[in-house]
Enzyme design. Structure first.
Site, PDB file in Angstrom:
ATOM      1  N   CYS A 187     -13.608  -1.720  24.437  1.00  0.00           N
ATOM      2  CA  CYS A 187     -13.052  -0.416  24.832  1.00  0.00           C
ATOM      3  C   CYS A 187     -14.118   0.675  24.646  1.00  0.00           C
ATOM      4  CB  CYS A 187     -11.797  -0.101  24.013  1.00  0.00           C
ATOM      5  SG  CYS A 187     -12.145   0.375  22.311  1.00  0.00           S
ATOM      6  N   ARG A 228      -2.127  -2.477  -7.611  1.00  0.00           N
ATOM      7  CA  ARG A 228      -1.615  -3.185  -6.443  1.00  0.00           C
ATOM      8  C   ARG A 228      -0.622  -4.239  -6.882  1.00  0.00           C
ATOM      9  NH1 ARG A 228      -2.379   0.175  -3.030  1.00  0.00           N
ATOM     10  NH2 ARG A 228      -3.377  -0.250  -1.034  1.00  0.00           N
ATOM     11  N   HIS A 262       0.848  -4.220   5.859  1.00  0.00           N
ATOM     12  CA  HIS A 262      -0.371  -4.255   6.690  1.00  0.00           C
ATOM     13  C   HIS A 262      -1.580  -4.710   5.880  1.00  0.00           C
ATOM     14  CE1 HIS A 262      -0.278  -0.380   4.648  1.00  0.00           C
ATOM     15  NE2 HIS A 262      -1.596  -0.383   4.730  1.00  0.00           N
ATOM     16  N   GLU A 263      -1.328  -5.304   4.688  1.00  0.00           N
ATOM     17  CA  GLU A 263      -2.441  -5.685   3.808  1.00  0.00           C
ATOM     18  C   GLU A 263      -2.292  -7.174   3.479  1.00  0.00           C
ATOM     19  OE1 GLU A 263      -4.162  -2.702   0.653  1.00  0.00           O
ATOM     20  OE2 GLU A 263      -2.827  -4.057  -0.399  1.00  0.00           O
ATOM     21  N   ARG A 268      -3.840   0.826  20.704  1.00  0.00           N
ATOM     22  CA  ARG A 268      -3.293   1.821  19.771  1.00  0.00           C
ATOM     23  C   ARG A 268      -1.935   2.384  20.240  1.00  0.00           C
ATOM     24  NH1 ARG A 268      -0.955   4.248  16.852  1.00  0.00           N
ATOM     25  NH2 ARG A 268      -1.535   5.682  15.160  1.00  0.00           N
ATOM     26  N   CYS A 318      -6.630  -3.694   3.509  1.00  0.00           N
ATOM     27  CA  CYS A 318      -6.532  -2.236   3.544  1.00  0.00           C
ATOM     28  C   CYS A 318      -7.298  -1.592   2.380  1.00  0.00           C
ATOM     29  CB  CYS A 318      -5.079  -1.737   3.570  1.00  0.00           C
ATOM     30  SG  CYS A 318      -5.010   0.072   3.700  1.00  0.00           S
ATOM     31  N   CYS A 372       0.858  -1.197   0.000  1.00  0.00           N
ATOM     32  CA  CYS A 372       0.000   0.000   0.000  1.00  0.00           C
ATOM     33  C   CYS A 372       0.890   1.242   0.000  1.00  0.00           C
ATOM     34  CB  CYS A 372      -0.865  -0.045   1.258  1.00  0.00           C
ATOM     35  SG  CYS A 372      -1.808   1.447   1.591  1.00  0.00           S
ATOM     36  N   HIS A 373       0.343   2.342  -0.467  1.00  0.00           N
ATOM     37  CA  HIS A 373       1.131   3.586  -0.470  1.00  0.00           C
ATOM     38  C   HIS A 373       1.568   3.970   0.954  1.00  0.00           C
ATOM     39  CE1 HIS A 373       2.122   7.105  -3.154  1.00  0.00           C
ATOM     40  NE2 HIS A 373       2.635   7.420  -1.984  1.00  0.00           N
ATOM     41  N   THR A 374       0.822   3.547   1.965  1.00  0.00           N
ATOM     42  CA  THR A 374       1.197   3.887   3.342  1.00  0.00           C
ATOM     43  C   THR A 374       2.504   3.185   3.747  1.00  0.00           C
ATOM     44  OG1 THR A 374      -1.143   4.167   3.825  1.00  0.00           O
ATOM     45  CG2 THR A 374       0.322   4.005   5.718  1.00  0.00           C
TER      46      THR A 374
HETATM   47  N1  NAI Z   1      -7.051   6.600   5.614  1.00  0.00           N
HETATM   48  C1  NAI Z   1      -6.770   5.333   5.423  1.00  0.00           C
HETATM   49  O1  NAI Z   1      -7.249   4.441   6.133  1.00  0.00           O
HETATM   50  C2  NAI Z   1      -5.855   4.947   4.321  1.00  0.00           C
HETATM   51  C3  NAI Z   1      -5.099   5.888   3.667  1.00  0.00           C
HETATM   52  N2  NAI Z   1      -4.285   5.541   2.625  1.00  0.00           N
HETATM   53  C4  NAI Z   1      -3.582   6.616   1.924  1.00  0.00           C
HETATM   54  O2  NAI Z   1      -4.310   6.859   0.717  1.00  0.00           O
HETATM   55  C5  NAI Z   1      -3.443   7.437  -0.247  1.00  0.00           C
HETATM   56  C6  NAI Z   1      -3.555   6.680  -1.552  1.00  0.00           C
HETATM   57  O3  NAI Z   1      -3.011   5.381  -1.435  1.00  0.00           O
HETATM   58  P1  NAI Z   1      -2.863   4.428  -2.740  1.00  0.00           P
HETATM   59  O4  NAI Z   1      -4.095   4.519  -3.558  1.00  0.00           O
HETATM   60  O5  NAI Z   1      -2.386   3.108  -2.257  1.00  0.00           O
HETATM   61  O6  NAI Z   1      -1.690   5.190  -3.513  1.00  0.00           O
HETATM   62  P2  NAI Z   1      -1.312   5.104  -5.059  1.00  0.00           P
HETATM   63  O7  NAI Z   1       0.094   5.525  -5.153  1.00  0.00           O
HETATM   64  O8  NAI Z   1      -1.716   3.768  -5.596  1.00  0.00           O
HETATM   65  O9  NAI Z   1      -2.259   6.180  -5.768  1.00  0.00           O
HETATM   66  C7  NAI Z   1      -2.136   7.577  -5.631  1.00  0.00           C
HETATM   67  C8  NAI Z   1      -2.721   8.213  -6.894  1.00  0.00           C
HETATM   68  O10 NAI Z   1      -2.796   9.626  -6.696  1.00  0.00           O
HETATM   69  C9  NAI Z   1      -2.376  10.266  -7.882  1.00  0.00           C
HETATM   70  N3  NAI Z   1      -1.906  11.593  -7.527  1.00  0.00           N
HETATM   71  C10 NAI Z   1      -0.774  11.948  -6.882  1.00  0.00           C
HETATM   72  N4  NAI Z   1      -0.710  13.291  -6.721  1.00  0.00           N
HETATM   73  C11 NAI Z   1      -1.830  13.789  -7.271  1.00  0.00           C
HETATM   74  C12 NAI Z   1      -2.351  15.101  -7.418  1.00  0.00           C
HETATM   75  N5  NAI Z   1      -1.683  16.183  -6.970  1.00  0.00           N
HETATM   76  N6  NAI Z   1      -3.544  15.255  -8.048  1.00  0.00           N
HETATM   77  C13 NAI Z   1      -4.224  14.187  -8.512  1.00  0.00           C
HETATM   78  N7  NAI Z   1      -3.782  12.915  -8.411  1.00  0.00           N
HETATM   79  C14 NAI Z   1      -2.602  12.721  -7.790  1.00  0.00           C
HETATM   80  C15 NAI Z   1      -1.290   9.361  -8.433  1.00  0.00           C
HETATM   81  O11 NAI Z   1      -1.059   9.565  -9.816  1.00  0.00           O
HETATM   82  C16 NAI Z   1      -1.894   7.976  -8.141  1.00  0.00           C
HETATM   83  O12 NAI Z   1      -2.709   7.543  -9.207  1.00  0.00           O
HETATM   84  C17 NAI Z   1      -2.045   7.417   0.379  1.00  0.00           C
HETATM   85  O13 NAI Z   1      -1.817   8.680   0.972  1.00  0.00           O
HETATM   86  C18 NAI Z   1      -2.180   6.348   1.449  1.00  0.00           C
HETATM   87  O14 NAI Z   1      -1.224   6.505   2.465  1.00  0.00           O
HETATM   88  C19 NAI Z   1      -4.187   4.248   2.194  1.00  0.00           C
HETATM   89  C20 NAI Z   1      -4.904   3.278   2.822  1.00  0.00           C
HETATM   90  C21 NAI Z   1      -5.759   3.526   3.959  1.00  0.00           C
HETATM   91  N1  LIG Z   2       1.295   7.124  11.453  1.00  0.00           N
HETATM   92  C1  LIG Z   2       0.807   8.237  10.704  1.00  0.00           C
HETATM   93  C2  LIG Z   2      -0.612   8.123  10.291  1.00  0.00           C
HETATM   94  C3  LIG Z   2      -0.868   6.925   9.416  1.00  0.00           C
HETATM   95  C4  LIG Z   2      -2.346   6.760   9.235  1.00  0.00           C
HETATM   96  O1  LIG Z   2      -3.083   7.714   9.188  1.00  0.00           O
HETATM   97  N2  LIG Z   2      -2.793   5.529   9.103  1.00  0.00           N
HETATM   98  C5  LIG Z   2      -4.170   5.230   8.819  1.00  0.00           C
HETATM   99  C6  LIG Z   2      -4.234   4.019   8.023  1.00  0.00           C
HETATM  100  S1  LIG Z   2      -3.346   4.187   6.532  1.00  0.00           S
HETATM  101  C7  LIG Z   2      -3.401   2.689   5.865  1.00  0.00           C
HETATM  102  O2  LIG Z   2      -2.872   2.438   4.834  1.00  0.00           O
HETATM  103  C8  LIG Z   2      -4.955   4.943  10.094  1.00  0.00           C
HETATM  104  O3  LIG Z   2      -5.643   3.964  10.265  1.00  0.00           O
HETATM  105  N3  LIG Z   2      -4.900   5.842  10.999  1.00  0.00           N
HETATM  106  C9  LIG Z   2      -5.548   5.705  12.263  1.00  0.00           C
HETATM  107  C10 LIG Z   2      -4.565   5.370  13.324  1.00  0.00           C
HETATM  108  O4  LIG Z   2      -4.965   5.208  14.485  1.00  0.00           O
HETATM  109  O5  LIG Z   2      -3.375   5.262  13.005  1.00  0.00           O
HETATM  110  C11 LIG Z   2       0.989   9.553  11.470  1.00  0.00           C
HETATM  111  O6  LIG Z   2       1.353   9.499  12.644  1.00  0.00           O
HETATM  112  O7  LIG Z   2       0.774  10.582  10.830  1.00  0.00           O
HETATM  113 ZN    ZN Z   3      -2.870   0.692   3.529  1.00  0.00          ZN
HETATM  114 ZN    ZN Z   4     -11.936  -1.575  21.068  1.00  0.00          ZN
END
Ligand code: NAI
Ligand SMILES: N[C@@H](CCC(=O)N[C@@H](CSC=O)C(=O)NCC(=O)O)C(=O)O
Ligand code: ZN
Ligand code: ZN
Length: 378
Positions: free
Chosen positions: A95, A373, A62-63, A110, A170, A40-42
């Site tokens: 919790c 992926r 993590h995936e 956490r 993920c 994953c990008h993370t």
């Molecule tokens: N909140 C959460 O639970 C999760 C967050 N993430 C985050 O989500 C984001 C995406 O992850 P993936 O899809 O795996 O990454 P990826 O690298 O597969 O995709 C990112 C996409 O964004 C595009 N991109 C980059 N800069 C851009 C811009 N300025 N404008 C438009 N498009 C742009 C790229 O060309 C690419 O297609 C990452 O920051 C990752 O860490 C990932 C999994 C879970």
């Molecule tokens: N460690 C980072 C934050 C990373 C983050 O936001 N992780 C996401 C999942 S990203 C998966 O690919 C998340 O679940 N956040 C909730 C959490 O409790 O971590 C930082 O410190 O900025």
């Molecule tokens: Zn992820």
């Molecule tokens: Zn819990």
């Protein structure tokens, strides 16, 4: 025991494949054989050094998906042979967060998870010379075997292929869940997805599932147009190709206007880039009065989001989502069923399968924008 792992020895360095020591699972813990793991990008974010919680040496990943090998004392809900998906967002069901029913962000473990440790404050991995190796997001799936707390494992059906369902650990759950759990998108909605990678394409398939009418994808890479359309995107914008003087926000507002609604703006937007400037555009392209923008992307240490408060005063809402708002032990087995029943697609998004020895190529493919992926199989 000894196992094989790709170890992140230092920020910005390629992973190193090596034999490592892995201690037995302790109270409430489970030893898993990982069969497949997505990149994953993370993982790249943490390896790059941009993650304030990044800690080295560590085993990232993590995936994953795998099989229970051994249960530590007190484990009640799993047994050897069970198929499982590791959860970086556990679900203890005890919790305050789990009991609130307001969040999926279980807080049971956490604090230690963020320090790269198991809940008792120690690590199970070490180098052959005894140097401790830290866990990552409580999962460390870039190892053939790993140890997780029982509350961080979703038991899934045994006929589901590991090299596909690992992605539910993920990307799939995050993207689809952001639409269904966090935004609660309704049929007929107009939505925008910024960043059409491994997460953004799953947001698109979630939007299609929810019955959205207009799905606008935004990416700097033109190759992503075809990818988005494959999963239901109806319009594509490459910000670099807009006419001089037209911002991406203006382009979206114009595209969403109708003869009846001359204000324009998306009902929902999703940031899947981690770029804070994009996050601002994602908020500001939503509709006055009700637009919701969901932040999924993870931004580097020190980065901050900004907008004029007027954007919120006039009814736009900024939200964030982790793991798509999913409660892992409850929701992940259901998402595996959706995949097995053909309700969601995974196979076309797995663009590359690699052995552990070639895991760094998976990161290279991501940097080059050539993979959706890459999955490592053991
Ligand atoms: N909140 C959460 O639970 C999760 C967050 N993430 C985050 O989500 C984001 C995406 O992850 P993936 O899809 O795996 O990454 P990826 O690298 O597969 O995709 C990112 C996409 O964004 C595009 N991109 C980059 N800069 C851009 C811009 N300025 N404008 C438009 N498009 C742009 C790229 O060309 C690419 O297609 C990452 O920051 C990752 O860490 C990932 C999994 C879970
Ligand atoms: N460690 C980072 C934050 C990373 C983050 O936001 N992780 C996401 C999942 S990203 C998966 O690919 C998340 O679940 N956040 C909730 C959490 O409790 O971590 C930082 O410190 O900025
Ligand atoms: Zn992820
Ligand atoms: Zn819990």
């Amino acid at each position: 025991m000894r196992t094989r792992a790709a170890v992140a020895v230092a920020a910005g360095k390629p992973l190193e494949i090596m034999e490592v020591n892995l201690d037995d699972p302790k109270e409430g813990e489970v030893l898993i054989e990982i069969k497949a793991t997505g990149i994953c990008h993370t993982d790249e974010f943490t390896l790059s050094g941009a993650d304030p919680e990044g800690i080295f040496p560590s085993i990232l990943g993590h995936e994953g998906a795998g099989v229970v090998v051994k249960c530590g004392p007190g484990v009640k809900t799993l047994k050897p042979g069970d198929h499982v998906i590791p959860l970086y967002t556990p679900e203890c069901r005890e919790c305050p967060s789990c009991l609130s029913r307001k969040t999926n962000l279980c807080t049971a473990i956490r604090a230690t998870q963020g320090q790269g440790l198991m809940p008792d404050g120690t690590t199970r991995f070490s180098m052959l010379d005894g140097t401790p190796i830290y866990h990552y997001m409580g999962c460390s799936t870039f190892a053939q075997h790993t140890v997780l707390p029982e509350i961080a494992l979703a038991k899934v059906r045994e006929d589901a292929p590991f090299d596909k369902i690992c992605y539910i650990g993920c990307g799939v759950t995050t993207g689809v869940g952001a639409v269904l759990n966090t935004a609660n998108v309704e049929a007929g909605a107009k939505a925008v997805v910024f960043g059409l990678g491994g997460i953004g394409l799953n947001v698109i398939q979630g939007l299609k599932l929810a019955g959205a009418d207009m799905i606008i994808g935004v990416d700097l890479n033109d190759d992503k147009k075809e990818w988005g359309e494959r999963f239901g995107m109806t319009h594509f914008i490459n910000p670099k190709s807009l006419p001089e003087g037209t911002s991406v926000v203006q382009a979206i507002v114009d595209m969403t206007k109708t003869p009846f609604d001359k204000i324009g703006g998306a009902d929902y937007s999703f940031d899947c880039t981690g770029n804070v400037k994009v996050m601002r555009d994602a908020l500001e392209c939503t509709h006055r009065g009700w637009g919701q923008s969901i932040i999924i992307g993870v931004a580097p240490a020190g980065a901050v989001i900004e907008t004029r408060p007027f954007q919120l005063v006039t009814g736009r809402v900024w939200k964030g989502t982790a793991f798509g708002g999913a409660r892992g032990r409850t929701d992940v087995p259901k998402i595996v069923d959706w995949y097995m029943d053909g309700k969601i697609e995974i196979d076309p998004m797995i663009t590359h399968i690699l052995p552990l020895e070639r895991i760094n190529e998976g990161f290279d493919l991501m940097h080059a924008g050539k993979s959706i992926r890459a999955v490592v199989v053991f």
